[in-house]
Design a protein around this motif. Structure first.
Motif, PDB file in Angstrom:
ATOM      1  N   TYR A 153     -42.428  43.297   8.828  1.00  0.00           N
ATOM      2  CA  TYR A 153     -41.997  43.227   7.183  1.00  0.00           C
ATOM      3  C   TYR A 153     -42.914  42.059   6.671  1.00  0.00           C
ATOM      4  CZ  TYR A 153     -39.263  41.422   3.557  1.00  0.00           C
ATOM      5  OH  TYR A 153     -39.025  40.963   2.335  1.00  0.00           O
ATOM      6  N   LEU A 154     -42.783  40.944   7.514  1.00  0.00           N
ATOM      7  CA  LEU A 154     -43.498  39.756   6.960  1.00  0.00           C
ATOM      8  C   LEU A 154     -45.016  40.027   6.776  1.00  0.00           C
ATOM      9  CD1 LEU A 154     -41.700  37.054   9.080  1.00  0.00           C
ATOM     10  CD2 LEU A 154     -41.485  37.627   6.745  1.00  0.00           C
ATOM     11  N   VAL A 155     -45.668  40.670   7.658  1.00  0.00           N
ATOM     12  CA  VAL A 155     -47.186  41.048   7.676  1.00  0.00           C
ATOM     13  C   VAL A 155     -47.414  41.719   6.253  1.00  0.00           C
ATOM     14  CG1 VAL A 155     -49.406  42.391   8.564  1.00  0.00           C
ATOM     15  CG2 VAL A 155     -47.629  40.879   9.999  1.00  0.00           C
ATOM     16  N   LEU A 156     -46.513  42.904   5.997  1.00  0.00           N
ATOM     17  CA  LEU A 156     -46.858  43.550   4.736  1.00  0.00           C
ATOM     18  C   LEU A 156     -46.460  42.768   3.643  1.00  0.00           C
ATOM     19  CD1 LEU A 156     -45.231  47.010   5.929  1.00  0.00           C
ATOM     20  CD2 LEU A 156     -47.610  46.573   5.311  1.00  0.00           C
ATOM     21  N   LYS A 157     -45.346  41.978   3.817  1.00  0.00           N
ATOM     22  CA  LYS A 157     -45.018  41.067   2.606  1.00  0.00           C
ATOM     23  C   LYS A 157     -46.187  40.259   2.227  1.00  0.00           C
ATOM     24  CE  LYS A 157     -42.138  39.511  -0.432  1.00  0.00           C
ATOM     25  NZ  LYS A 157     -41.685  40.218  -1.872  1.00  0.00           N
ATOM     26  N   LYS A 158     -46.827  39.564   3.254  1.00  0.00           N
ATOM     27  CA  LYS A 158     -47.627  38.566   2.920  1.00  0.00           C
ATOM     28  C   LYS A 158     -48.982  39.345   2.473  1.00  0.00           C
ATOM     29  CE  LYS A 158     -50.568  35.207   5.371  1.00  0.00           C
ATOM     30  NZ  LYS A 158     -50.805  34.477   6.604  1.00  0.00           N
ATOM     31  N   ALA A 159     -49.441  40.462   2.829  1.00  0.00           N
ATOM     32  CA  ALA A 159     -50.568  41.362   2.359  1.00  0.00           C
ATOM     33  C   ALA A 159     -50.161  41.655   0.698  1.00  0.00           C
ATOM     34  CB  ALA A 159     -50.656  42.648   3.192  1.00  0.00           C
ATOM     35  N   GLU A 160     -48.814  42.009   0.488  1.00  0.00           N
ATOM     36  CA  GLU A 160     -48.542  42.338  -0.799  1.00  0.00           C
ATOM     37  C   GLU A 160     -48.782  41.085  -1.820  1.00  0.00           C
ATOM     38  OE1 GLU A 160     -44.810  44.365  -3.180  1.00  0.00           O
ATOM     39  OE2 GLU A 160     -44.389  42.846  -1.878  1.00  0.00           O
ATOM     40  N   SER A 217     -52.674  50.955   0.946  1.00  0.00           N
ATOM     41  CA  SER A 217     -52.305  51.679  -0.215  1.00  0.00           C
ATOM     42  C   SER A 217     -50.767  51.776  -0.341  1.00  0.00           C
ATOM     43  CB  SER A 217     -52.832  53.194  -0.156  1.00  0.00           C
ATOM     44  OG  SER A 217     -52.375  53.747   1.073  1.00  0.00           O
ATOM     45  N   ARG A 218     -50.268  51.812  -1.506  1.00  0.00           N
ATOM     46  CA  ARG A 218     -48.862  51.654  -2.012  1.00  0.00           C
ATOM     47  C   ARG A 218     -48.072  50.604  -1.211  1.00  0.00           C
ATOM     48  NH1 ARG A 218     -49.589  56.908  -0.317  1.00  0.00           N
ATOM     49  NH2 ARG A 218     -47.959  56.601   1.239  1.00  0.00           N
ATOM     50  N   ILE A 219     -48.813  49.502  -1.047  1.00  0.00           N
ATOM     51  CA  ILE A 219     -48.291  48.332  -0.488  1.00  0.00           C
ATOM     52  C   ILE A 219     -46.780  47.932  -0.698  1.00  0.00           C
ATOM     53  CG2 ILE A 219     -49.154  46.790  -1.738  1.00  0.00           C
ATOM     54  CD1 ILE A 219     -48.783  46.485   2.014  1.00  0.00           C
ATOM     55  N   SER A 220     -46.470  48.179  -2.129  1.00  0.00           N
ATOM     56  CA  SER A 220     -45.139  47.721  -2.428  1.00  0.00           C
ATOM     57  C   SER A 220     -44.304  48.498  -1.785  1.00  0.00           C
ATOM     58  CB  SER A 220     -44.989  47.540  -3.991  1.00  0.00           C
ATOM     59  OG  SER A 220     -45.830  46.766  -4.346  1.00  0.00           O
ATOM     60  N   GLU A 221     -44.681  50.124  -1.785  1.00  0.00           N
ATOM     61  CA  GLU A 221     -43.548  51.116  -1.358  1.00  0.00           C
ATOM     62  C   GLU A 221     -43.312  50.918   0.321  1.00  0.00           C
ATOM     63  OE1 GLU A 221     -44.726  54.919  -2.005  1.00  0.00           O
ATOM     64  OE2 GLU A 221     -44.859  54.581  -4.176  1.00  0.00           O
ATOM     65  N   LYS A 222     -44.535  50.472   0.946  1.00  0.00           N
ATOM     66  CA  LYS A 222     -44.209  50.221   2.441  1.00  0.00           C
ATOM     67  C   LYS A 222     -43.601  48.825   2.649  1.00  0.00           C
ATOM     68  CE  LYS A 222     -48.802  52.284   3.753  1.00  0.00           C
ATOM     69  NZ  LYS A 222     -50.087  52.082   4.109  1.00  0.00           N
ATOM     70  N   VAL A 223     -43.384  47.671   1.868  1.00  0.00           N
ATOM     71  CA  VAL A 223     -42.573  46.724   2.154  1.00  0.00           C
ATOM     72  C   VAL A 223     -41.171  47.217   1.786  1.00  0.00           C
ATOM     73  CG1 VAL A 223     -41.964  44.538   0.889  1.00  0.00           C
ATOM     74  CG2 VAL A 223     -44.528  45.052   1.211  1.00  0.00           C
ATOM     75  N   ARG A 224     -40.862  47.868   0.808  1.00  0.00           N
ATOM     76  CA  ARG A 224     -39.555  48.124   0.595  1.00  0.00           C
ATOM     77  C   ARG A 224     -39.146  49.091   1.899  1.00  0.00           C
ATOM     78  NH1 ARG A 224     -41.356  48.752  -4.678  1.00  0.00           N
ATOM     79  NH2 ARG A 224     -41.749  51.215  -4.570  1.00  0.00           N
ATOM     80  N   GLU A 225     -39.797  49.876   2.291  1.00  0.00           N
ATOM     81  CA  GLU A 225     -39.337  50.808   3.456  1.00  0.00           C
ATOM     82  C   GLU A 225     -38.984  49.680   4.624  1.00  0.00           C
ATOM     83  OE1 GLU A 225     -42.452  53.525   4.019  1.00  0.00           O
ATOM     84  OE2 GLU A 225     -41.866  54.810   2.424  1.00  0.00           O
TER      85      GLU A 225
END
Length: 287
Positions: free
Chosen positions: A147-154, A107-115
């Motif tokens: 970061y790469l895991v979250l970026k790929k998920a986003e 949830s809120r994947i874009s915010e987690k990517v920025r963090e």
């Protein structure tokens, strides 16, 4: 942007930068201006309850370490009933467990990517001052992986929801893609239509009733079939020798071929599960 003024109150009827619509059920009709240089606006505000969020299977969930465990736990839950009831009950269990997984991790994947990007940037700043620190080197590696895991998920989620094939991995989630997602959400909403008599039907209940009345008029009522006309029909008929072939039981191979021929992001039903879910978990759910 369109601003409507009512005394000291103003209503904004334009989409937000991320594609959200504040008043999706508000309709504005521009009336003739007449002798004035400002045309009057007729505003219809319909008070409806926001629709419940529909479950949609996201492919990025499959990369989570607990994904397979949650699907297996849900599918191994014993269910009493026929095969169809068992199938839908287990899909419901899977939907509940994947919803919890999404809330905790996606949830809120874009915010987690920025963090995660900010944490990685801070670590790089520390490494510039002390490039041989082993703790910072390990921390930088872990932060980069996260970061790469979250970026790929986003990227996967955005690509699947927006249905835009031009998204690249390094593209930022701009307002264009969010507006595409918002427009897709409203494609299936019919808030107003004209019935057979030309009368306007507003609201979900009225629209549903209009559809029911139309198809009752179109299809009519149940009536017995006149079988006397069957013998006089002319044209090619299916040979009697092939009846046994088309009436035989369907085997597992045919089911797998039919299911795996569906595009991964296409949904064979209305429950939100795409064909990708069935393909990924075929060894678990095929029985």
């Amino acid at each position: 942007m369109l601003l409507l003024g009512f005394g000291q109150d103003w209503i904004e009827c334009s989409p937000t930068p991320y594609g959200e619509i504040h008043f999706p059920t508000t309709q504005v009709h521009v009336l003739p201006a007449g002798v004035s240089d400002h045309p009057p606006l007729f505003v219809t505000v319909t008070d409806v309850h926001p629709p419940r969020k529909r479950f949609s299977y996201l492919n990025c969930w499959e990369a989570h370490e607990e994904y397979g465990i949650r699907v297996r736990e849900a599918w191994d839950t014993p269910v009493r009933g026929n095969a169809m009831y068992s199938l839908f009950s287990k899909l419901k269990q899977v939907r509940q467990k994947l919803t919890v997984l999404h809330k905790h991790s996606y949830s809120r994947i874009s915010e987690k990517v920025r963090e995660a990007q900010q944490h990685l940037h801070d670590c790089h700043s520390c490494l510039q001052g002390n490039p041989l620190d082993p703790d910072l080197i390990v921390k930088e590696r872990d932060l980069l992986h996260a970061y790469l895991v979250l970026k790929k998920a986003e990227h996967s989620s955005l690509l699947q929801r927006a249905k835009v094939q031009s998204i690249k991995f390094n593209d930022a989630p701009t307002s264009y893609y969010f507006s595409r997602i918002a427009s897709r959400k409203h494609q299936g909403i019919i808030g107003k239509l004209k019935d057979r008599q030309g009368m306007d039907r507003d609201g979900v209940s009225a629209v549903n009733q209009a559809f029911v009345e139309y198809y009752q008029w179109l299809l009519g009522k149940h009536s017995p079939v006149d079988t006397s006309l069957i013998d006089i029909l002319e044209g090619p008929r299916f040979p009697a020798s092939g009846c046994e072939e088309i009436c035989k039981d369907i085997d597992d191979k045919e089911i797998k071929i039919a299911l795996f021929s569906i595009a991964p992001n296409k949904s064979p039903g209305q429950d939100g599960f795409s064909a990708q879910f069935f393909k990924t978990n075929w060894d678990i759910i095929k029985k």
